[in-house]
Design an enzyme around this catalytic site. Sequence first.
Site, PDB file in Angstrom:
ATOM      1  N   ASN A 266      26.845  29.879  38.283  1.00  0.00           N
ATOM      2  CA  ASN A 266      27.658  29.576  37.099  1.00  0.00           C
ATOM      3  C   ASN A 266      28.143  28.136  37.238  1.00  0.00           C
ATOM      4  OD1 ASN A 266      29.419  29.392  35.002  1.00  0.00           O
ATOM      5  ND2 ASN A 266      30.897  30.881  35.778  1.00  0.00           N
ATOM      6  N   TRP A 267      27.499  27.254  36.497  1.00  0.00           N
ATOM      7  CA  TRP A 267      27.839  25.829  36.609  1.00  0.00           C
ATOM      8  C   TRP A 267      29.119  25.477  35.849  1.00  0.00           C
ATOM      9  CZ3 TRP A 267      22.588  22.672  36.123  1.00  0.00           C
ATOM     10  CH2 TRP A 267      21.869  22.829  37.317  1.00  0.00           C
ATOM     11  N   LYS A 268      29.641  26.432  35.078  1.00  0.00           N
ATOM     12  CA  LYS A 268      30.859  26.180  34.276  1.00  0.00           C
ATOM     13  C   LYS A 268      30.657  24.902  33.456  1.00  0.00           C
ATOM     14  CE  LYS A 268      33.367  28.799  37.698  1.00  0.00           C
ATOM     15  NZ  LYS A 268      34.623  29.132  38.331  1.00  0.00           N
TER      16      LYS A 268
ATOM     17  N   HIS B  98      34.344  36.056  31.481  1.00  0.00           N
ATOM     18  CA  HIS B  98      34.755  35.358  32.705  1.00  0.00           C
ATOM     19  C   HIS B  98      36.275  35.144  32.652  1.00  0.00           C
ATOM     20  CE1 HIS B  98      35.212  32.267  35.744  1.00  0.00           C
ATOM     21  NE2 HIS B  98      34.043  32.664  36.217  1.00  0.00           N
TER      22      HIS B  98
ATOM     23  N   GLU C 220      38.038  32.725  33.286  1.00  0.00           N
ATOM     24  CA  GLU C 220      38.462  31.459  32.660  1.00  0.00           C
ATOM     25  C   GLU C 220      38.460  31.590  31.137  1.00  0.00           C
ATOM     26  OE1 GLU C 220      35.676  29.053  34.828  1.00  0.00           O
ATOM     27  OE2 GLU C 220      36.848  29.393  36.648  1.00  0.00           O
TER      28      GLU C 220
ATOM     29  N   GLU D 164      35.228  39.610  40.087  1.00  0.00           N
ATOM     30  CA  GLU D 164      35.693  38.296  40.530  1.00  0.00           C
ATOM     31  C   GLU D 164      37.225  38.297  40.563  1.00  0.00           C
ATOM     32  OE1 GLU D 164      32.781  34.851  39.770  1.00  0.00           O
ATOM     33  OE2 GLU D 164      33.779  35.224  37.869  1.00  0.00           O
TER      34      GLU D 164
ATOM     35  N   GLY E  95      37.467  29.437  42.876  1.00  0.00           N
ATOM     36  CA  GLY E  95      37.700  28.004  43.053  1.00  0.00           C
ATOM     37  C   GLY E  95      38.813  27.674  44.032  1.00  0.00           C
TER      38      GLY E  95
ATOM     39  N   SER F 196      34.658  32.076  45.361  1.00  0.00           N
ATOM     40  CA  SER F 196      34.511  31.252  46.573  1.00  0.00           C
ATOM     41  C   SER F 196      33.370  31.711  47.477  1.00  0.00           C
ATOM     42  CB  SER F 196      35.830  31.173  47.344  1.00  0.00           C
ATOM     43  OG  SER F 196      36.806  30.522  46.551  1.00  0.00           O
TER      44      SER F 196
ATOM     45  N   GLY G 141      30.140  29.810  41.817  1.00  0.00           N
ATOM     46  CA  GLY G 141      30.591  28.667  41.028  1.00  0.00           C
ATOM     47  C   GLY G 141      30.322  27.375  41.766  1.00  0.00           C
ATOM     48  N   GLY G 142      31.364  26.819  42.397  1.00  0.00           N
ATOM     49  CA  GLY G 142      31.290  25.505  43.039  1.00  0.00           C
ATOM     50  C   GLY G 142      30.075  25.285  43.924  1.00  0.00           C
TER      51      GLY G 142
HETATM   52  P1  13P Z   1      33.786  29.630  42.701  1.00  0.00           P
HETATM   53  O1  13P Z   1      32.534  30.080  43.408  1.00  0.00           O
HETATM   54  O2  13P Z   1      33.862  28.150  42.477  1.00  0.00           O
HETATM   55  O3  13P Z   1      35.009  30.209  43.324  1.00  0.00           O
HETATM   56  O4  13P Z   1      33.706  30.254  41.228  1.00  0.00           O
HETATM   57  C1  13P Z   1      33.453  31.603  41.096  1.00  0.00           C
HETATM   58  C2  13P Z   1      33.177  31.883  39.681  1.00  0.00           C
HETATM   59  O5  13P Z   1      34.066  31.821  38.846  1.00  0.00           O
HETATM   60  C3  13P Z   1      31.803  32.207  39.307  1.00  0.00           C
HETATM   61  O6  13P Z   1      31.745  32.696  38.013  1.00  0.00           O
END
Ligand code: 13P
Length: 236
Positions: free
Chosen positions: A8-10, A86, A88, A155, A161, A194, A215-216
């Site tokens: 997930n590159w957001k 998600h 967010e 999640e 993050g 994470s 994510g990251g």
């Molecule tokens: P991180 O891996 O950056 O914690 O993000 C997780 C996430 O929200 C994947 O959708």
Amino acid sequence: MTKIIVANWKMNGSGPFIIEFFKNFSPNSQNRIIFCPPSLYLKDVFFHAPMIGGQDCSPYSSGAYTGDTSAVMVKDAGCQYVIIGHSERRQYHKETSETVRQKAEQALKVGLTPLICIGESKEIRDSGKAIEFVLEQLSQSLPAGTDKTYYIAYEPVWAIGTGLTATEHDIVQMHQAIRQALPTQGTPILYGGSVNKDNAHAILSLPNVDGVLVGGASLKYEDFNHIVAFSEQAMI
Ligand code: 13P
């Protein structure tokens, strides 16, 4: 069993970033590697990776909803998947589980596989009611009466993050509770929060963890290469 690894590159990436990334990352794997870039880059990523997903879709099929993207548009861009609900989106766009359910239903209607996200906040985790909360969120977010496939991603909000991950015990306990609450056997359950090159193998080896939502670490090709390699070792 095949593992599912979702990047997930957001709201990250750019044209040059995509070229550089795929110069150094080959999506060939026995596992299912799904890239979810920002919607404007879906077609660019599809050029390099066979499996792509959107990060969201509208709860409506079409109409006067400026800035939104319908499920059929996500499909037309080459996607087979779409992330829905998600945290967010739930937090910054005030999406309720009812909206999440409508979005999942739109996705299924056009033949996309929704990846429905659920997870508790730090306050709820600390109050000892995490399982109760997540199961309630799950039941409200699930598409009504369908035998079509969807994925679930657990999640924990406080792990996203932050560099904090849920303990292996907490992941196993939550995934088992989700597994028991799901109406269909075999629905894939992914963990996110994470996930990185140091913990991916251990997390992917846990019972009822069918994959990870990253994510990251999915923005760094070296790290993501490691995670994909570990997913192959974790195949059972
Ligand atoms: P991180 O891996 O950056 O914690 O993000 C997780 C996430 O929200 C994947 O959708």
